[in-house]
Design a protein around this motif. Sequence first.
Motif, PDB file in Angstrom:
ATOM      1  N   ILE A 198     -10.484 -45.988  54.464  1.00  0.00           N
ATOM      2  CA  ILE A 198     -10.050 -47.086  55.997  1.00  0.00           C
ATOM      3  C   ILE A 198      -9.063 -46.399  56.649  1.00  0.00           C
ATOM      4  O   ILE A 198      -8.109 -45.857  56.576  1.00  0.00           O
ATOM      5  CB  ILE A 198      -9.762 -48.398  54.645  1.00  0.00           C
ATOM      6  CG1 ILE A 198     -10.773 -48.892  53.927  1.00  0.00           C
ATOM      7  CG2 ILE A 198      -9.120 -49.194  55.970  1.00  0.00           C
ATOM      8  CD1 ILE A 198      -9.793 -50.189  53.339  1.00  0.00           C
ATOM      9  N   ASN A 199      -9.508 -46.884  57.869  1.00  0.00           N
ATOM     10  CA  ASN A 199      -8.523 -45.940  59.106  1.00  0.00           C
ATOM     11  C   ASN A 199      -7.141 -46.978  59.311  1.00  0.00           C
ATOM     12  O   ASN A 199      -7.518 -48.124  59.144  1.00  0.00           O
ATOM     13  CB  ASN A 199      -9.531 -45.437  60.764  1.00  0.00           C
ATOM     14  CG  ASN A 199      -9.643 -46.350  61.272  1.00  0.00           C
ATOM     15  OD1 ASN A 199      -9.576 -47.588  60.811  1.00  0.00           O
ATOM     16  ND2 ASN A 199     -10.949 -46.450  61.438  1.00  0.00           N
ATOM     17  N   SER A 200      -6.850 -46.761  59.886  1.00  0.00           N
ATOM     18  CA  SER A 200      -5.279 -47.281  60.921  1.00  0.00           C
ATOM     19  C   SER A 200      -5.750 -48.586  61.543  1.00  0.00           C
ATOM     20  O   SER A 200      -4.992 -49.774  61.094  1.00  0.00           O
ATOM     21  CB  SER A 200      -4.282 -46.529  61.640  1.00  0.00           C
ATOM     22  OG  SER A 200      -5.051 -46.149  63.060  1.00  0.00           O
ATOM     23  N   ARG A 201      -7.223 -48.536  62.028  1.00  0.00           N
ATOM     24  CA  ARG A 201      -7.468 -49.818  63.023  1.00  0.00           C
ATOM     25  C   ARG A 201      -8.498 -50.955  61.890  1.00  0.00           C
ATOM     26  O   ARG A 201      -9.168 -51.992  62.140  1.00  0.00           O
ATOM     27  CB  ARG A 201      -8.336 -50.057  63.817  1.00  0.00           C
ATOM     28  CG  ARG A 201      -7.538 -48.994  65.245  1.00  0.00           C
ATOM     29  CD  ARG A 201      -8.569 -48.322  65.877  1.00  0.00           C
ATOM     30  NE  ARG A 201     -10.148 -47.591  65.762  1.00  0.00           N
ATOM     31  CZ  ARG A 201     -10.059 -46.796  66.644  1.00  0.00           C
ATOM     32  NH1 ARG A 201     -11.369 -47.517  67.567  1.00  0.00           N
ATOM     33  NH2 ARG A 201     -11.133 -45.839  65.902  1.00  0.00           N
ATOM     34  N   GLY A 202      -8.709 -50.696  60.076  1.00  0.00           N
ATOM     35  CA  GLY A 202      -9.268 -51.107  59.103  1.00  0.00           C
ATOM     36  C   GLY A 202     -10.906 -51.369  59.005  1.00  0.00           C
ATOM     37  O   GLY A 202     -11.568 -51.450  58.705  1.00  0.00           O
ATOM     38  N   LYS A 203     -10.690 -49.452  59.954  1.00  0.00           N
ATOM     39  CA  LYS A 203     -12.486 -50.201  60.167  1.00  0.00           C
ATOM     40  C   LYS A 203     -12.794 -49.023  58.439  1.00  0.00           C
ATOM     41  O   LYS A 203     -11.791 -47.391  57.729  1.00  0.00           O
ATOM     42  CB  LYS A 203     -12.708 -48.986  61.750  1.00  0.00           C
ATOM     43  CG  LYS A 203     -14.771 -49.160  61.366  1.00  0.00           C
ATOM     44  CD  LYS A 203     -14.947 -47.755  62.418  1.00  0.00           C
ATOM     45  CE  LYS A 203     -16.121 -47.237  62.780  1.00  0.00           C
ATOM     46  NZ  LYS A 203     -16.788 -46.677  63.427  1.00  0.00           N
ATOM     47  N   GLU A 204     -14.061 -49.338  57.423  1.00  0.00           N
ATOM     48  CA  GLU A 204     -14.022 -48.508  56.700  1.00  0.00           C
ATOM     49  C   GLU A 204     -14.989 -47.346  56.687  1.00  0.00           C
ATOM     50  O   GLU A 204     -15.908 -47.703  57.710  1.00  0.00           O
ATOM     51  CB  GLU A 204     -14.102 -49.648  55.726  1.00  0.00           C
ATOM     52  CG  GLU A 204     -15.297 -48.792  54.136  1.00  0.00           C
ATOM     53  CD  GLU A 204     -15.462 -49.996  53.409  1.00  0.00           C
ATOM     54  OE1 GLU A 204     -15.335 -49.987  52.426  1.00  0.00           O
ATOM     55  OE2 GLU A 204     -14.742 -50.874  53.436  1.00  0.00           O
ATOM     56  N   ARG A 205     -14.942 -46.155  56.128  1.00  0.00           N
ATOM     57  CA  ARG A 205     -16.066 -45.334  55.734  1.00  0.00           C
ATOM     58  C   ARG A 205     -16.440 -44.747  54.979  1.00  0.00           C
ATOM     59  O   ARG A 205     -15.505 -44.501  53.443  1.00  0.00           O
ATOM     60  CB  ARG A 205     -15.082 -44.212  56.788  1.00  0.00           C
ATOM     61  CG  ARG A 205     -15.609 -44.058  57.968  1.00  0.00           C
ATOM     62  CD  ARG A 205     -14.730 -42.869  59.319  1.00  0.00           C
ATOM     63  NE  ARG A 205     -14.261 -43.459  60.217  1.00  0.00           N
ATOM     64  CZ  ARG A 205     -15.441 -43.665  61.298  1.00  0.00           C
ATOM     65  NH1 ARG A 205     -16.237 -42.834  61.480  1.00  0.00           N
ATOM     66  NH2 ARG A 205     -14.510 -43.378  62.906  1.00  0.00           N
ATOM     67  N   GLU A 206     -17.810 -44.823  54.957  1.00  0.00           N
ATOM     68  CA  GLU A 206     -18.687 -44.229  53.292  1.00  0.00           C
ATOM     69  C   GLU A 206     -18.574 -43.008  53.377  1.00  0.00           C
ATOM     70  O   GLU A 206     -18.522 -42.039  54.403  1.00  0.00           O
ATOM     71  CB  GLU A 206     -19.635 -44.463  53.614  1.00  0.00           C
ATOM     72  CG  GLU A 206     -19.453 -46.754  52.952  1.00  0.00           C
ATOM     73  CD  GLU A 206     -20.855 -47.284  52.886  1.00  0.00           C
ATOM     74  OE1 GLU A 206     -22.088 -46.296  53.123  1.00  0.00           O
ATOM     75  OE2 GLU A 206     -20.385 -48.341  52.757  1.00  0.00           O
ATOM     76  N   GLY A 207     -19.498 -42.280  51.977  1.00  0.00           N
ATOM     77  CA  GLY A 207     -19.834 -40.733  52.161  1.00  0.00           C
ATOM     78  C   GLY A 207     -18.560 -40.275  51.484  1.00  0.00           C
ATOM     79  O   GLY A 207     -19.554 -38.430  51.192  1.00  0.00           O
ATOM     80  N   GLY A 208     -17.669 -40.469  51.357  1.00  0.00           N
ATOM     81  CA  GLY A 208     -17.334 -39.443  50.379  1.00  0.00           C
ATOM     82  C   GLY A 208     -16.390 -38.193  50.910  1.00  0.00           C
ATOM     83  O   GLY A 208     -15.914 -37.346  49.434  1.00  0.00           O
ATOM     84  N   GLU A 209     -16.301 -37.567  52.558  1.00  0.00           N
ATOM     85  CA  GLU A 209     -15.956 -36.820  52.708  1.00  0.00           C
ATOM     86  C   GLU A 209     -15.034 -37.014  54.176  1.00  0.00           C
ATOM     87  O   GLU A 209     -16.010 -37.919  55.196  1.00  0.00           O
ATOM     88  CB  GLU A 209     -16.552 -36.134  52.863  1.00  0.00           C
ATOM     89  CG  GLU A 209     -16.087 -34.536  53.460  1.00  0.00           C
ATOM     90  CD  GLU A 209     -16.802 -33.384  53.723  1.00  0.00           C
ATOM     91  OE1 GLU A 209     -17.308 -32.667  52.906  1.00  0.00           O
ATOM     92  OE2 GLU A 209     -17.332 -33.011  55.086  1.00  0.00           O
ATOM     93  N   TYR A 210     -14.611 -37.472  53.793  1.00  0.00           N
ATOM     94  CA  TYR A 210     -13.333 -37.368  55.124  1.00  0.00           C
ATOM     95  C   TYR A 210     -12.076 -36.834  56.265  1.00  0.00           C
ATOM     96  O   TYR A 210     -11.253 -35.864  55.146  1.00  0.00           O
ATOM     97  CB  TYR A 210     -12.844 -39.167  55.057  1.00  0.00           C
ATOM     98  CG  TYR A 210     -13.603 -40.251  53.777  1.00  0.00           C
ATOM     99  CD1 TYR A 210     -14.623 -41.258  54.463  1.00  0.00           C
ATOM    100  CD2 TYR A 210     -13.759 -39.949  52.366  1.00  0.00           C
ATOM    101  CE1 TYR A 210     -15.398 -41.634  54.000  1.00  0.00           C
ATOM    102  CE2 TYR A 210     -14.474 -40.421  51.766  1.00  0.00           C
ATOM    103  CZ  TYR A 210     -14.885 -41.263  52.465  1.00  0.00           C
ATOM    104  OH  TYR A 210     -15.965 -42.326  51.313  1.00  0.00           O
TER     105      TYR A 210
END
Length: 317
Positions: A198-210
């Motif tokens: 989850i980034n600073s703007r609250g957006k959630e990302r999937e995939g396991g690699e960030y």
Amino acid sequence: MEQMQERRSNTAMTAGLVLACALAALFGFLYFNARQDIDAKNVDITSKTKELLITNTKLDSISAQLDAKIAEISSLGGQVEDLEALKAQLEKDKKNLVNSKNVSIRDYETKIKGYEAALTAKDVEIAKLREENAQLSTEVKTLGSENTNLKTDVSVLKTDKQALADSVYSTSVKNKALAEKVTLAAALKAMNVNVNAINSRGKEREGGEYKAKRVEKVKISFKLLENPLTKKEDKVIYMRMLDPQGNAISDMATGSGAFMFGGKEMVYTAKQSVTYDNSGQNVDFIYSRGANYTKGKYIIELYSEGFSIGRGTFDVK
């Protein structure tokens, strides 16, 4: 005078015939109603008997599957205490099904689903045991071949003996680790452990690699496996996050602490109380580290009631 008496006699006879017919009709009506009630009860009894037979057949099938899995896991060197406990509970359920006067088929359908879920979960453990046994067999064959080719060289033979000893020790360590993962029949099991960023703007990302700059928080999600032997109550789940160097990430100011596992004190990153309801419920941990994540692989470990219940990973690049 004789005609009057004859008329009276005919009238009485007629009245008697009418009364007899009325009584016959009444008895016929009562017999018909009684017969319908008996037939309805027979249909209900037949239906319940059929349900009991079907349920008992399902329990027998699950019992046979349990025996097969106990035999296979034992032959592979695994632990079967949890399956034996499950088998004992199944036998009690079978006896109750036959001996109890008031049996709830719906309750037994729920029990059957729980047993089937436990059997499915064991397939993962069996597959891993097969893989480890196949690998060990390959290692033993390789060592045997090397010993045959190097019998004349005493120094090499000693090296091979040491290598064999190391292999036995390694196998012992692996079996011990496997034994720790085999929990009692009523222990929690966390499946499908995923980690989203989850980034600073609250957006959630999937995939396991960030990317490190896009990780403000992490969300650890998993599913608690259904288990009819697990008590429905509040369960405390401890989450440990290990950095790329293998160190547990902790901050007492954000809720970290320590718990006992295997007779030793371990530091946890965060904990959460969950009301277990045996529904295959989903659980989420949202953790804010308060510091940048360095590049590398992070490991998530989950514990509850003295057992390791699940594991997951994610990468930061």
